[in-house]
Write a protein that holds these residues in place. Sequence first.
Motif, mmCIF file in Angstrom:
data_model
loop_
_atom_site.group_PDB
_atom_site.id
_atom_site.type_symbol
_atom_site.label_atom_id
_atom_site.label_comp_id
_atom_site.label_asym_id
_atom_site.label_seq_id
_atom_site.Cartn_x
_atom_site.Cartn_y
_atom_site.Cartn_z
ATOM 1 N N GLU A 3 15.321 27.866 -56.705
ATOM 2 C CA GLU A 3 14.402 28.536 -57.617
ATOM 3 C C GLU A 3 15.009 29.833 -58.139
ATOM 4 O O GLU A 3 14.891 30.158 -59.329
ATOM 5 C CB GLU A 3 13.079 28.817 -56.907
ATOM 6 C CG GLU A 3 12.034 29.471 -57.803
ATOM 7 C CD GLU A 3 10.759 29.851 -57.055
ATOM 8 O OE1 GLU A 3 9.799 30.272 -57.727
ATOM 9 O OE2 GLU A 3 10.732 29.738 -55.808
ATOM 10 N N ALA A 4 15.684 30.577 -57.248
ATOM 11 C CA ALA A 4 16.308 31.844 -57.657
ATOM 12 C C ALA A 4 17.422 31.600 -58.662
ATOM 13 O O ALA A 4 17.559 32.339 -59.649
ATOM 14 C CB ALA A 4 16.846 32.576 -56.432
ATOM 15 N N MET A 5 18.240 30.564 -58.424
ATOM 16 C CA MET A 5 19.330 30.259 -59.348
ATOM 17 C C MET A 5 18.785 29.886 -60.723
ATOM 18 O O MET A 5 19.346 30.265 -61.754
ATOM 19 C CB MET A 5 20.184 29.124 -58.790
ATOM 20 C CG MET A 5 21.077 29.526 -57.631
ATOM 21 S SD MET A 5 22.040 28.133 -57.016
ATOM 22 C CE MET A 5 23.004 27.711 -58.466
ATOM 23 N N TYR A 6 17.692 29.139 -60.745
ATOM 24 C CA TYR A 6 17.103 28.742 -62.028
ATOM 25 C C TYR A 6 16.515 29.947 -62.761
ATOM 26 O O TYR A 6 16.749 30.146 -63.953
ATOM 27 C CB TYR A 6 16.029 27.681 -61.807
ATOM 28 C CG TYR A 6 15.412 27.191 -63.097
ATOM 29 C CD1 TYR A 6 16.046 26.213 -63.863
ATOM 30 C CD2 TYR A 6 14.216 27.728 -63.568
ATOM 31 C CE1 TYR A 6 15.497 25.774 -65.068
ATOM 32 C CE2 TYR A 6 13.664 27.295 -64.774
ATOM 33 C CZ TYR A 6 14.307 26.317 -65.515
ATOM 34 O OH TYR A 6 13.763 25.901 -66.710
ATOM 35 N N LYS A 7 15.776 30.771 -62.028
ATOM 36 C CA LYS A 7 15.070 31.876 -62.671
ATOM 37 C C LYS A 7 15.989 33.030 -63.064
ATOM 38 O O LYS A 7 15.612 33.841 -63.912
ATOM 39 C CB LYS A 7 13.942 32.368 -61.764
ATOM 40 C CG LYS A 7 12.777 31.386 -61.688
ATOM 41 C CD LYS A 7 11.594 31.952 -60.932
ATOM 42 C CE LYS A 7 10.407 31.011 -60.998
ATOM 43 N NZ LYS A 7 9.227 31.530 -60.265
ATOM 44 N N ILE A 8 17.175 33.110 -62.478
ATOM 45 C CA ILE A 8 18.111 34.149 -62.912
ATOM 46 C C ILE A 8 18.637 33.806 -64.303
ATOM 47 O O ILE A 8 19.008 34.681 -65.090
ATOM 48 C CB ILE A 8 19.287 34.323 -61.922
ATOM 49 C CG1 ILE A 8 19.919 35.720 -62.062
ATOM 50 C CG2 ILE A 8 20.351 33.262 -62.087
ATOM 51 C CD1 ILE A 8 19.076 36.841 -61.554
#
Length: 348
Positions: free
Chosen positions: A188-193
Motif C-alpha cells: 500500500e505504501a509503495m502504491y500511495k507514494i
Amino acid sequence: MKLTELKGIGPKTEALFNKLGINSCEDLMRYYPVHYEAYNPPVSIGELKDGQYAAVEVRIMGAVNLFNSNRGLTIVSTAVKDLTGTLRLSWYNQPYIKGRLVRGEQFVFHGIVRKTPRGLSMEHPKIFTHEQYQEKIKTLTTVYGLTKGLSNNTFVKAMTEAFEKVTGQAEYLPNSILTYHQLMGEREAMYKIHFPISMEDMIQARSRLAFDEFFLFILSLKLMKRHETQTMFDQPFKASWETEQVISRLPYQLTNAQLRTWHEIEQDLTRPGAMHRLIQGDVGSGKTIIAFLSMVMAADNGTQSALMAPTEVLARQHYKNLCQMIEEGLIENIKPVLLVGSQKKKER
C-alpha cells in the motif's frame, strides 16, 4: 518482470529507463518521485513567488501570439493580468495551444513561477477550465527524475501498468509492529507514494518506506557485525606500551569518556575477532586522538593503518596534525604518508 512487457516500452525506451538504473518492473516500482506538484486553490498574480508551483485563474484579454524563434522553436505566448499584476505565459513547440486560448474565456493556469527581468512568467503551464481545476484541488501529481527522451507522462503510464501486473510480496513486518508504529502495509505504501490521493496519504506512505530503509540498514549492520566478529585472525594485536606513552606525553588529559572508549578499542584489537565499532561525538570531542592511538598500536604491532577522510581538505588537516605531534615528540616510531586524489600517479 521485464520492462518491455509493459505497453509502449520497446528496446529504445527500455534503454532510457536502464540509464536511470531501472532494469525491471520491480525496479520501476521502487523508483520514487523526486517531488510532487500540489494543486492548491488559485491565487492572485501578486501572490506568486519565484520557484513555486501555483495556479492563477484569469480571463484571456490580450493577444495570443504564435511565432518562430531563431533557434527553430515554435512559441505560443500571451500575457494575462488581474488587479494585482501581470504574468507572461509561454509554450514551446505546441502551436495547437493557440487555438485553445480563446479571447474572453477564463482559464486556470498551473505551473512553476519564474521571476525574469521582464517580470513573472510561467513556461508550459497546464491549462484547465474552472470546473476541471476544481476537481484537481488538494490532489498531488508525482514528478520523477528523468533522462533525455523520457517524459513524466511515460513514467506515470508505465508505473500504473506495473502495479497492475506485478503482484506484491508478502508483508515481512508482523502486525504487532505495524500497529505499534501506526504503519501502513508495504504494498500500500509503495502504491500511495506514486499515486497519493492527498498529502496525508503521501506522508503516511513515506513514513512506512522510511521505516523500512532504517530497519533494513540497522539489520544489515547487525548481520555485518556478526559476520566480522566471527572472522578470526591468526595474529591479533598485542597490547602496546607505546600508546600509554603517547597518552602520558599529551599536553592535556584525556577525559574519562575518551579513556573508556580507547580501552574498549584496545581490548577489541587484542581479541582474535574483527573489530566493528562506531565512535560518535560532537566536533572537538576527541575522536581524532582515539584514531591516532589506534594507528600507533597498529604500527607497534608491525602493521599499516589508514585514516580515511571524506574530503581532501580534512585529509590534509589530519596529516598535518599527526606530523605536528611527531615533530613535538608526542608520537614516535611511525611514518605517516599523505595520499589524496589530486596527487599525480608518480606521487601516489
